[in-house]
Design an enzyme around this catalytic site. Structure first.
Site, PDB file in Angstrom:
ATOM      1  CE  LYS A   5      -7.758  -1.616   4.700  1.00  0.00           C
ATOM      2  NZ  LYS A   5      -6.347  -1.315   4.435  1.00  0.00           N
ATOM      3  CD  GLU A  43     -14.364  -3.954  -4.037  1.00  0.00           C
ATOM      4  OE1 GLU A  43     -13.394  -4.528  -4.552  1.00  0.00           O
ATOM      5  OE2 GLU A  43     -14.538  -2.721  -4.112  1.00  0.00           O
ATOM      6  NE  ARG A  63      -6.542   4.218   9.115  1.00  0.00           N
ATOM      7  CZ  ARG A  63      -7.781   4.545   8.788  1.00  0.00           C
ATOM      8  NH1 ARG A  63      -8.322   5.655   9.285  1.00  0.00           N
ATOM      9  NH2 ARG A  63      -8.480   3.791   7.978  1.00  0.00           N
ATOM     10  CB  CYS A  67      -0.931   0.014   1.205  1.00  0.00           C
ATOM     11  SG  CYS A  67      -2.373   1.069   0.910  1.00  0.00           S
ATOM     12  CE  LYS A  94      -7.262  -4.175   7.656  1.00  0.00           C
ATOM     13  NZ  LYS A  94      -6.179  -3.487   7.014  1.00  0.00           N
ATOM     14  CE1 TYR A 128      -0.871  -6.265  14.293  1.00  0.00           C
ATOM     15  CE2 TYR A 128      -3.281  -6.344  14.251  1.00  0.00           C
ATOM     16  CZ  TYR A 128      -2.083  -5.885  13.735  1.00  0.00           C
ATOM     17  OH  TYR A 128      -2.098  -5.044  12.644  1.00  0.00           O
TER      18      TYR A 128
HETATM   19  C1  PBG Z   1      -3.042   0.042   5.086  1.00  0.00           C
HETATM   20  C2  PBG Z   1      -3.507  -0.927   6.103  1.00  0.00           C
HETATM   21  C3  PBG Z   1      -4.296  -0.684   7.236  1.00  0.00           C
HETATM   22  C4  PBG Z   1      -4.372  -1.893   7.919  1.00  0.00           C
HETATM   23  C5  PBG Z   1      -3.673  -2.838   7.175  1.00  0.00           C
HETATM   24  N1  PBG Z   1      -3.155  -2.225   6.041  1.00  0.00           N
HETATM   25  C6  PBG Z   1      -4.884   0.556   7.762  1.00  0.00           C
HETATM   26  C7  PBG Z   1      -5.835   1.340   6.952  1.00  0.00           C
HETATM   27  O1  PBG Z   1      -6.370   0.875   5.953  1.00  0.00           O
HETATM   28  O2  PBG Z   1      -6.059   2.478   7.354  1.00  0.00           O
HETATM   29  C8  PBG Z   1      -5.075  -2.099   9.212  1.00  0.00           C
HETATM   30  C9  PBG Z   1      -4.520  -3.175  10.067  1.00  0.00           C
HETATM   31  C10 PBG Z   1      -4.936  -3.150  11.483  1.00  0.00           C
HETATM   32  O3  PBG Z   1      -5.705  -2.282  11.944  1.00  0.00           O
HETATM   33  O4  PBG Z   1      -4.477  -4.043  12.192  1.00  0.00           O
HETATM   34  N2  PBG Z   1      -3.794   0.124   3.935  1.00  0.00           N
HETATM   35 ZN    ZN Z   2      -3.167   1.971   2.716  1.00  0.00          ZN
END
Ligand code: PBG
Ligand code: ZN
Length: 318
Positions: free
Chosen positions: A189, A227, A199, A114, A242, A307
């Site tokens: 997602k 999706e 974040r 990303c 997710k 986690y």
């Molecule tokens: C980035 C990403 C995020 C997560 C995984 N990849 C955050 C977002 O989309 O803002 C979240 C993972 C987590 O909260 O454990 N695209």
């Molecule tokens: Zn991202």
């Protein structure tokens, strides 16, 4: 008929259970941070750290000994700019770390793909005017994918929710000769409030607006299926839902409709909430970890990114 017969003792209950937590199906997220020299615990995520490269590699070795099979790797770069250019640097922090883990362990490595950790504005795509531009972002994603594959990642996990990302990444990988690199697609997602500890950890909160023009509306079940359907068509090897816990219905629906492996991401605030409630004496930690992860497997996930992976495998050893 007396159903309580099936529950009368621990062994009877265990042999008649029809699902369970599969510890070898757990994926541990890991954070490598180019800006630090000592590990730093992530706020609100006890026992979860950002590591400098060499300490992360040591930790990965430890995980392998514990029985972890795979990790999902995230990077925090030193340099952020509008284009997220550090993301596809062949000697970037993630690429270097992948190489070193591969030299030192047999762990399977999925690398999160990303731009939000690499852009100064914190969005998952490039900005044009006031918008997140879909198609120019895809070219950058393809570059990141090949740089991860080149470093030795087993799979890339695109999490930016741009349309067509799986197709573009598949083509980029294939054109560069990486036909064996898997795509673990963050397919459904959702724009969720459950990512905040993450974040915070990787400094990827958008500097303006939010992610709702690309991440999904959590009130749209059928769109989630679309999706997934598109990602399957575009060549995803694994599809992901997710977050996990508020979205068990989506996991189940995807399970019923598709045959490919399903991953579920037990996200950061799902971890934080349980840890914090346990710390405050509201719940029993081990029991709630077991019950919550069981629910994700029971809904139909084949693999779970969590986690709690380290904690569970450690508990098993003791
Ligand atoms: C980035 C990403 C995020 C997560 C995984 N990849 C955050 C977002 O989309 O803002 C979240 C993972 C987590 O909260 O454990 N695209
Ligand atoms: Zn991202």
């Amino acid at each position: 008929m007396r159903l309580r017969r099936l529950r009368k003792s621990p062994n009877i209950r265990e042999i008649f259970a029809d699902s369970k937590i599969r510890k070898d199906k757990l994926v541990m997220p890991m954070f490598v941070d180019e800006n630090i020299t000592k590990r730093e615990e992530i706020r609100n995520m006890p026992d979860i750290y950002r590591f400098p490269q060499e300490q992360l590699v040591e930790k990965a070795k430890e995980y392998e000994e514990l029985g972890v099979k795979s990790i999902l790797l995230f990077g925090v770069p030193k340099h952020k700019d509008a284009m997220g250019s550090a993301s596809y640097d062949n000697h970037g922090i993630v690429q270097r770390t992948i190489r070193e883990i591969k030299e030192e362990t047999d762990l399977a490595i999925f690398s999160d793909l990303c731009l939000c950790e690499y852009t100064d504005h914190g969005h998952c795509g490039l900005i044009k005017g006031a918008k997140i531009d879909n198609d120019s972002t895809l070219d950058v994603y393809a570059k990141i994918a090949t740089s991860y594959a080149e470093a030795g990642a087993d799979g890339v996990a695109p999490s930016g929710m741009m349309d067509g990302q799986v197709r573009r990444i598949r083509k980029g990988l294939d054109d560069a000769g990486f036909e064996e690199t898997l795509i673990l697609a963050y397919s459904a997602k959702f724009a969720s409030a459950m990512y905040s500890p993450f974040r915070d950890a990787v400094h990827s909160t958008p500097s303006f607006g939010d992610r709702r023009t690309y991440q999904m509306n959590y009130l749209s079940t059928r769109e989630a299926i679309r999706e997934v359907e598109l990602d399957v068509e575009e060549g995803a090897d694994v599809v992901m839902v997710k977050p996990a816990l508020f979205y068990l219905d989506i996991i189940k629906e995807v399970r019923n409709r598709f045959l490919l492996p399903i991953a579920a991401y037990n996200v950061s605030a799902e971890y934080s909430i349980i840890r914090s409630a346990a710390k405050n004496g509201i719940i029993d930690l081990d029991s709630v970890i077991d019950e919550s992860l069981s629910s994700i497997f029971r809904a139909g996930a084949d693999i779970v990114i969590s986690y709690f992976t380290e904690y569970l495998l450690k508990a098993e050893k003791n």
